[in-house]
Design an enzyme around this catalytic site. Sequence first.
Site, PDB file in Angstrom:
ATOM      1  N   ASN A 253       3.445  -8.098  -6.891  1.00 14.50           N
ATOM      2  CA  ASN A 253       2.930  -8.758  -8.094  1.00 14.50           C
ATOM      3  C   ASN A 253       2.470  -7.758  -9.132  1.00 14.50           C
ATOM      4  OD1 ASN A 253       3.051 -11.627  -7.312  1.00 14.50           O
ATOM      5  ND2 ASN A 253       1.523 -11.067  -5.781  1.00 14.50           N
TER       6      ASN A 253
ATOM      7  N   ASP B 156      -2.075   3.020  -7.511  1.00 12.57           N
ATOM      8  CA  ASP B 156      -2.974   1.929  -7.141  1.00 12.57           C
ATOM      9  C   ASP B 156      -4.081   2.408  -6.217  1.00 12.57           C
ATOM     10  OD1 ASP B 156      -1.072   2.437  -5.156  1.00 12.57           O
ATOM     11  OD2 ASP B 156      -0.972   0.338  -4.507  1.00 12.57           O
ATOM     12  N   ARG B 157      -3.748   3.302  -5.287  1.00 11.82           N
ATOM     13  CA  ARG B 157      -4.749   3.794  -4.352  1.00 11.82           C
ATOM     14  C   ARG B 157      -5.715   4.760  -5.026  1.00 11.82           C
ATOM     15  NH1 ARG B 157      -1.320   4.865   1.123  1.00 11.82           N
ATOM     16  NH2 ARG B 157      -3.401   5.328   1.985  1.00 11.82           N
TER      17      ARG B 157
END
Length: 259
Positions: free
Chosen positions: A11, A109-110
Amino acid sequence: MLLVIDVGNTNIVLGLYDGENLVRSWRMATSANRTSDEVGIFIYSLLQHRGIAPESLKNIIISSVVPNVMYSLTNAIRKYFDISPMIVSKDMELGIKLNLVGERELGADRIVNCVAGYQLYGGPIIIIDYGTATTYDAVDGNGEFLTGITAPGIKISADALFSRAALLGNVELALPPSLMVNTTAESMQAGILFGRIGETEYIVNKLREEMGTPNAKVIATGGLANTISQGSDIFDEIVPGLTLEGLRILYEMNKGESQ
């Protein structure tokens, strides 16, 4: 207003901030087949649907682990909002220190989750993201990234089970009240979710031991974090919007560089 965009494998999540306040958030399926016009019109329409004037959008920051969507996304933003978005990278001011493992292995993202976790809760800290993959990232008390662990995501594991076992159908990923199950559906729910709880508790306790910090905070995020938390007390906080908040923090840290 600031629009933050997290492009994940499954997403794309968008969040609209007015100062430090998250005003709205949206979710769309990740697809590399959309044109810049399709993406731009979609985002434009999301704002208009909520009565938000698109011209009130002043800045945008993006983190992405899907390079194939970035051309359409960034061009859509430039074309429809006349904004050059800030892109999360390891070279920007992070507020944490990445070791060689972090520099080589961590996706955007991490990084964002580690930044958010450390800035909001301090360290030592373990951030768990129940997303497409389940990831465990550790940051010490000085803000240095220590290590990251990647496991198959809960939905990926469940889909593999459903697709490879002819007599097993899809089940809702809801935690049964007990391991003393009575149906095939509950049997699968118990195996998938209690199994992930066992994995979580073992990895967290082993990380705490090897970090030498038995009281390291544990912060969980991702779509199934609340489900997992129903069967374990190992979490200090459940923060569904951790990545969005991390993007806001990173924009504030780096906005002087883009002006």
